[in-house]
Write a protein that holds these residues in place. Structure first.
Motif, PDB file in Angstrom:
ATOM      1  N   ILE A  47      38.938  39.367  35.134  1.00 38.77           N
ATOM      2  CA  ILE A  47      37.518  38.952  35.638  1.00 38.77           C
ATOM      3  C   ILE A  47      36.899  37.874  34.862  1.00 38.77           C
ATOM      4  CG2 ILE A  47      35.342  39.998  36.029  1.00 38.77           C
ATOM      5  CD1 ILE A  47      36.769  42.720  36.548  1.00 38.77           C
ATOM      6  N   LYS A  48      37.022  37.787  33.662  1.00 40.07           N
ATOM      7  CA  LYS A  48      36.410  36.815  32.769  1.00 40.07           C
ATOM      8  C   LYS A  48      37.121  35.308  33.483  1.00 40.07           C
ATOM      9  CE  LYS A  48      33.467  38.254  29.728  1.00 40.07           C
ATOM     10  NZ  LYS A  48      31.827  37.514  29.297  1.00 40.07           N
ATOM     11  N   ALA A  49      38.266  35.492  33.482  1.00 44.38           N
ATOM     12  CA  ALA A  49      38.910  34.371  33.606  1.00 44.38           C
ATOM     13  C   ALA A  49      38.572  33.743  34.935  1.00 44.38           C
ATOM     14  CB  ALA A  49      40.707  34.537  33.479  1.00 44.38           C
ATOM     15  N   CYS A  50      38.547  34.654  35.995  1.00 42.63           N
ATOM     16  CA  CYS A  50      37.997  34.275  37.302  1.00 42.63           C
ATOM     17  C   CYS A  50      36.527  33.760  37.164  1.00 42.63           C
ATOM     18  CB  CYS A  50      37.921  35.226  38.375  1.00 42.63           C
ATOM     19  SG  CYS A  50      39.684  35.962  38.575  1.00 42.63           S
ATOM     20  N   ILE A  81      51.440  44.416  26.888  1.00 47.68           N
ATOM     21  CA  ILE A  81      50.060  44.153  27.491  1.00 47.68           C
ATOM     22  C   ILE A  81      49.056  43.105  26.765  1.00 47.68           C
ATOM     23  CG2 ILE A  81      48.965  46.028  26.237  1.00 47.68           C
ATOM     24  CD1 ILE A  81      47.778  46.750  29.194  1.00 47.68           C
ATOM     25  N   VAL A  82      49.209  42.876  25.513  1.00 47.24           N
ATOM     26  CA  VAL A  82      48.695  42.050  24.798  1.00 47.24           C
ATOM     27  C   VAL A  82      48.937  40.700  25.213  1.00 47.24           C
ATOM     28  CG1 VAL A  82      47.956  41.010  22.534  1.00 47.24           C
ATOM     29  CG2 VAL A  82      48.226  43.479  22.914  1.00 47.24           C
ATOM     30  N   THR A  83      50.215  40.505  25.476  1.00 49.25           N
ATOM     31  CA  THR A  83      50.784  39.171  25.636  1.00 49.25           C
ATOM     32  C   THR A  83      50.184  38.781  27.170  1.00 49.25           C
ATOM     33  OG1 THR A  83      52.946  40.043  24.902  1.00 49.25           O
ATOM     34  CG2 THR A  83      52.897  37.680  25.898  1.00 49.25           C
ATOM     35  N   PHE A  84      50.353  39.692  28.056  1.00 51.26           N
ATOM     36  CA  PHE A  84      49.431  39.393  29.468  1.00 51.26           C
ATOM     37  C   PHE A  84      48.046  39.126  29.160  1.00 51.26           C
ATOM     38  CE2 PHE A  84      53.673  41.056  31.151  1.00 51.26           C
ATOM     39  CZ  PHE A  84      53.920  40.343  32.263  1.00 51.26           C
ATOM     40  N   SER A  85      47.415  39.997  28.616  1.00 45.57           N
ATOM     41  CA  SER A  85      46.161  39.706  28.317  1.00 45.57           C
ATOM     42  C   SER A  85      45.751  38.415  27.953  1.00 45.57           C
ATOM     43  CB  SER A  85      45.455  40.775  27.530  1.00 45.57           C
ATOM     44  OG  SER A  85      44.070  40.573  27.634  1.00 45.57           O
ATOM     45  N   THR A  86      46.473  37.956  26.869  1.00 41.62           N
ATOM     46  CA  THR A  86      46.254  36.614  26.088  1.00 41.62           C
ATOM     47  C   THR A  86      46.346  35.533  27.171  1.00 41.62           C
ATOM     48  OG1 THR A  86      46.756  37.631  24.171  1.00 41.62           O
ATOM     49  CG2 THR A  86      46.537  35.344  24.148  1.00 41.62           C
ATOM     50  N   ALA A  87      47.894  35.550  27.897  1.00 39.27           N
ATOM     51  CA  ALA A  87      48.026  34.547  28.836  1.00 39.27           C
ATOM     52  C   ALA A  87      46.770  34.465  30.034  1.00 39.27           C
ATOM     53  CB  ALA A  87      49.242  34.694  29.367  1.00 39.27           C
ATOM     54  N   ILE A  88      46.406  35.473  30.686  1.00 42.28           N
ATOM     55  CA  ILE A  88      45.429  35.669  31.513  1.00 42.28           C
ATOM     56  C   ILE A  88      44.137  34.897  31.109  1.00 42.28           C
ATOM     57  CG2 ILE A  88      43.959  37.151  33.008  1.00 42.28           C
ATOM     58  CD1 ILE A  88      46.328  39.111  32.938  1.00 42.28           C
ATOM     59  N   SER A  89      43.889  35.099  29.755  1.00 42.33           N
ATOM     60  CA  SER A  89      42.744  34.550  29.202  1.00 42.33           C
ATOM     61  C   SER A  89      42.760  32.789  28.836  1.00 42.33           C
ATOM     62  CB  SER A  89      42.515  35.093  27.959  1.00 42.33           C
ATOM     63  OG  SER A  89      41.141  34.623  27.251  1.00 42.33           O
ATOM     64  N   ALA A  90      43.962  32.566  28.838  1.00 40.93           N
ATOM     65  CA  ALA A  90      44.214  31.143  28.782  1.00 40.93           C
ATOM     66  C   ALA A  90      44.256  30.444  29.987  1.00 40.93           C
ATOM     67  CB  ALA A  90      45.958  30.907  28.143  1.00 40.93           C
ATOM     68  N   CYS A  91      44.555  31.285  31.122  1.00 42.43           N
ATOM     69  CA  CYS A  91      44.331  30.711  32.666  1.00 42.43           C
ATOM     70  C   CYS A  91      42.776  30.473  32.699  1.00 42.43           C
ATOM     71  CB  CYS A  91      44.899  31.783  33.387  1.00 42.43           C
ATOM     72  SG  CYS A  91      46.543  31.927  33.552  1.00 42.43           S
ATOM     73  N   GLY A  92      41.930  31.249  32.244  1.00 34.19           N
ATOM     74  CA  GLY A  92      40.446  31.294  32.416  1.00 34.19           C
ATOM     75  C   GLY A  92      40.110  30.133  31.494  1.00 34.19           C
ATOM     76  N   PHE A  93      40.594  29.876  30.272  1.00 37.50           N
ATOM     77  CA  PHE A  93      40.143  28.716  29.767  1.00 37.50           C
ATOM     78  C   PHE A  93      40.523  27.348  30.569  1.00 37.50           C
ATOM     79  CE2 PHE A  93      39.433  31.390  26.220  1.00 37.50           C
ATOM     80  CZ  PHE A  93      38.312  30.920  25.619  1.00 37.50           C
ATOM     81  N   GLY A  94      41.504  27.249  31.074  1.00 41.03           N
ATOM     82  CA  GLY A  94      42.127  26.158  31.906  1.00 41.03           C
ATOM     83  C   GLY A  94      41.852  25.904  33.171  1.00 41.03           C
ATOM     84  N   GLY A  95      40.787  27.172  33.819  1.00 40.84           N
ATOM     85  CA  GLY A  95      40.360  26.989  35.044  1.00 40.84           C
ATOM     86  C   GLY A  95      41.588  27.304  36.096  1.00 40.84           C
ATOM     87  N   ARG A  96      42.581  28.073  35.514  1.00 42.24           N
ATOM     88  CA  ARG A  96      43.744  28.212  36.544  1.00 42.24           C
ATOM     89  C   ARG A  96      43.706  29.814  37.142  1.00 42.24           C
ATOM     90  NH1 ARG A  96      48.411  25.225  36.472  1.00 42.24           N
ATOM     91  NH2 ARG A  96      48.646  26.419  38.336  1.00 42.24           N
ATOM     92  N   ALA A 126      37.193  37.704  40.995  1.00 44.58           N
ATOM     93  CA  ALA A 126      36.647  38.493  40.038  1.00 44.58           C
ATOM     94  C   ALA A 126      36.312  39.908  40.628  1.00 44.58           C
ATOM     95  CB  ALA A 126      35.423  38.150  39.432  1.00 44.58           C
ATOM     96  N   LEU A 127      35.622  40.058  41.752  1.00 43.36           N
ATOM     97  CA  LEU A 127      35.326  41.253  42.333  1.00 43.36           C
ATOM     98  C   LEU A 127      36.658  41.951  43.061  1.00 43.36           C
ATOM     99  CD1 LEU A 127      32.235  40.630  44.273  1.00 43.36           C
ATOM    100  CD2 LEU A 127      32.499  41.427  41.843  1.00 43.36           C
ATOM    101  N   HIS A 128      37.691  41.095  43.368  1.00 43.37           N
ATOM    102  CA  HIS A 128      39.003  41.373  43.811  1.00 43.37           C
ATOM    103  C   HIS A 128      39.625  42.415  42.767  1.00 43.37           C
ATOM    104  CE1 HIS A 128      42.899  41.916  45.710  1.00 43.37           C
ATOM    105  NE2 HIS A 128      43.286  41.209  44.596  1.00 43.37           N
ATOM    106  N   PHE A 129      39.407  41.982  41.603  1.00 43.30           N
ATOM    107  CA  PHE A 129      40.214  42.833  40.367  1.00 43.30           C
ATOM    108  C   PHE A 129      39.521  44.002  40.126  1.00 43.30           C
ATOM    109  CE2 PHE A 129      42.036  38.600  39.245  1.00 43.30           C
ATOM    110  CZ  PHE A 129      43.107  38.937  39.108  1.00 43.30           C
ATOM    111  N   LEU A 130      38.278  43.903  40.359  1.00 41.39           N
ATOM    112  CA  LEU A 130      37.319  45.278  40.259  1.00 41.39           C
ATOM    113  C   LEU A 130      37.809  46.188  41.256  1.00 41.39           C
ATOM    114  CD1 LEU A 130      35.106  46.086  38.283  1.00 41.39           C
ATOM    115  CD2 LEU A 130      33.466  45.488  40.305  1.00 41.39           C
ATOM    116  N   THR A 131      38.272  45.623  42.552  1.00 37.19           N
ATOM    117  CA  THR A 131      38.608  46.859  43.663  1.00 37.19           C
ATOM    118  C   THR A 131      40.037  47.158  43.241  1.00 37.19           C
ATOM    119  OG1 THR A 131      37.522  45.217  45.061  1.00 37.19           O
ATOM    120  CG2 THR A 131      39.322  46.801  45.975  1.00 37.19           C
ATOM    121  N   LEU A 132      41.024  46.247  42.540  1.00 39.19           N
ATOM    122  CA  LEU A 132      42.204  46.603  42.115  1.00 39.19           C
ATOM    123  C   LEU A 132      42.251  47.843  40.975  1.00 39.19           C
ATOM    124  CD1 LEU A 132      44.190  43.212  41.584  1.00 39.19           C
ATOM    125  CD2 LEU A 132      44.656  45.006  43.460  1.00 39.19           C
ATOM    126  N   ALA A 133      41.125  47.627  40.069  1.00 40.46           N
ATOM    127  CA  ALA A 133      41.132  48.825  39.191  1.00 40.46           C
ATOM    128  C   ALA A 133      40.910  49.934  39.928  1.00 40.46           C
ATOM    129  CB  ALA A 133      39.883  48.308  38.292  1.00 40.46           C
TER     130      ALA A 133
END
Length: 536
Positions: free
Chosen positions: A250-253, A208-223, A262-269
């Motif tokens: 959500i932060k990445a978005c 889960i840490v790997t995925f979380s970090t990769a998702i965060s990287a997407c945020g920094f790259g605007g992906r 970002a709100l879509h992820f809130l719904t998924l939650a």
């Protein structure tokens, strides 16, 4: 003695370090032995009592009792747990260990590097890594990579990981997570995603840490487009998402300006029945803030209250900022009152957000009222506070109030910055107080505050509006020598000042200056110069 030693060791290993020390204090009255002392030092280490551990170590060394490497390691680990990185380094490099009383091992080096890493001393961690003659293991590399990651030295982190691979040292998911974590920020985000992708071809599995970090990287790259892909891939890997991953997604978005995603992820939650907290909601409100969607922010705040989610000041601050960006200062002040009603501790950020909301539409009286309220809540206004209130006064055409606030700022703990100077000069320019604008501009020069094109334009415009063409030209000439870039606005203001006084020769001279520079002449420039010639 052996019974005491065994009992102390047993207590220490089971985490009952306090009991171990009680036994040690009874034993000392009978005999002071190295075995007991080393066990007691280890117990102090488990309890993060570095001062006691260090004192006991120095005592047994004074008594010529042999201290083991394990004892030194225990003290260094105790220092590490207490963030005493300098003490840890002294024990390793400047104390008894350096004099050969005990030989450091890999665990010693790892503990010292971790102590440096936790205190953001990446240089020291890297120095230890490079200088040690001990065999480096996976923990040594992982800890040093993490230290570089905290300092955003992603290039060095990547080199260290490459060295692990070259040395055929078996790495694990922690190694990859530490490296991806170091790469995720700034310009290393692409390398982070490449490394994440390469994990599909190796035996190390994502967690889960790997995925979380990769998702965060997407945020920094605007992906933001990859965020959902990774989120789905995590589900396919049978890794259950939690509130931390959702907050990161959500932060990445939010960083990519995709608040709907970002709100879509809130719904998924909600569908995944993940227990949401203030961090997740705060990230979603922050996404709304970036696009000024104040109504969505307030709706989310209402959902939090109805769901009995424990609110924090940061969440309220984000909602206030969202209202400010959306131009809804009344709503921002309403949220501020909600914070006060809940008896929550207001902070400077809360007031700054509310003041900025008032500043957006020039509500200078409300902004000034909030500024005066801060000392009553034991809060001290900072640079951002003054900048926002001065700007509010500028927008409200209250140049005298802006000037007064500038004076208060000058005599406070926070000194005027470029923003404060520009806002006050602009306020004076709007109020026709060209002399004050010119004085403030001169003050920028002798106080070494960075002069910008905007501050130059505001000052020249103030002189030009008052028909002070000579002052406008003097100001422009002084700036040319200081290598501050001027633009068409600057030149147009000077030409307009000359035009008002019929100074056609000066107007034509300014046109020639524009022609020789990189500033492109505009229709306004030629029109003002022609008008000056007509008046001659």
């Amino acid at each position: 003695t052996i019974t005491f030693s065994s009992a102390i060791t047993a207590c220490e290993k089971s985490g009952e370090w306090e009991k171990a020390l009680v036994l040690f204090s009874h034993m000392v009255l009978r005999d002071y032995h190295g075995i007991h002392s080393n066990a007691a030092i280890s117990a102090y280490g488990k309890g993060s009592r570095w001062e006691n551990a260090a004192y006991l170590l120095s005592t047994i060394l004074e008594r010529k009792i042999e201290a083991t490497t394990r004892s030194f390691n225990s003290v260094i680990r105790a220092c590490q747990k207490s963030s005493e990185w300098e003490k840890a380094l002294h024990l390793l490099s400047g104390g008894a260990m350096s004099r050969g009383m005990a030989k450091p091992d890999t665990m010693t080096i790892n503990a010292a590097i971790l102590a440096c890493a936790q205190c953001s001393q990446w240089n020291e961690a890297l120095r230890l890594f490079g200088e040690t003659s001990q065999k480096k293991d996976r923990i040594t590399f992982n800890t040093t990579i993490s230290a570089c990651g905290k300092a955003e030295k992603w290039e060095i982190a990547l080199q260290l990981f490459s060295q692990m691979v070259q040395n055929e040292l078996e790495y694990d998911v922690k190694s990859l997570n530490a490296t991806i974590g170091a790469l995720e920020k700034g310009s290393g985000w692409e390398a982070a995603l490449r490394l994440f992708g390469s994990m599909a071809h190796i035996t190390v599995k994502h967690n889960i840490v790997t995925f979380s970090t990769a998702i965060s990287a997407c945020g920094f790259g605007g992906r933001w487009d990859m965020v959902l892909q990774l989120f789905n891939a995590m589900a396919d890997s049978s890794i259950k998402s939690d509130k931390i991953v959702l907050a990161v997604a959500i932060k990445a978005c939010e960083k990519a300006g995709q608040f709907e995603r970002a709100l879509h992820f809130l719904t998924l939650a909600g569908h995944a029945k993940v227990q949401l907290d203030a961090v997740v909601f705060g990230a979603a409100i922050g996404a709304c803030k970036n696009v000024g969607d104040w109504s969505e922010s307030l709706w989310l705040l209402g959902v939090m209250m109805e769901s009995e989610v424990e609110l924090n000041v940061a969440t309220y601050n984000a909602a206030i900022s969202s209202c400010g960006v959306g131009g809804k200062w009344e709503k921002a002040l309403h949220v501020l009152r909600l914070v006060a009603q809940r008896n929550m501790q207001l902070d400077v950020i809360t007031f700054n957000a509310a003041i900025s909301a008032c500043e957006e539409i020039g509500e200078w009286e409300k902004a000034l009222s909030l500024l005066r309220m801060m000392p009553r809540t034991q809060l001290r206004p900072d640079q951002i506070t003054f900048d926002a209130v001065i700007s509010a006064c500028r927008k409200g055409d209250e140049w005298e109030k802006a000037l007064w606030l500038f004076g208060v700022l000058s005599h406070s703990h926070a000194k005027p910055n470029t923003i404060a100077f520009i806002a006050t000069i602009s306020a004076c320019a709007k109020g026709g107080a060209w002399e004050m604008a010119l004085q403030l501009f001169s003050e920028m020069e002798w106080t070494n505050v960075q002069i910008t094109t905007i501050s130059l334009n505001a000052t020249v415009s103030a002189c030009a509006s008052a028909g002070e063409w000579e002052k406008a030209i003097q100001c422009f000439s002084a700036i040319v020598h200081s290598r501050v870039e001027s633009d068409a606005i600057t030149s147009n203001a000077v030409i307009s000042a000359c035009e008002r006084r019929g100074k056609w020769e000066k107007a034509l001279h300014m046109l020639s200056v524009m022609a020789r520079s990189t500033v492109e002449s505009e229709t306004t420039s030629f029109g003002a110069a022609i008008s000056a010639c007509d008046k001659a």
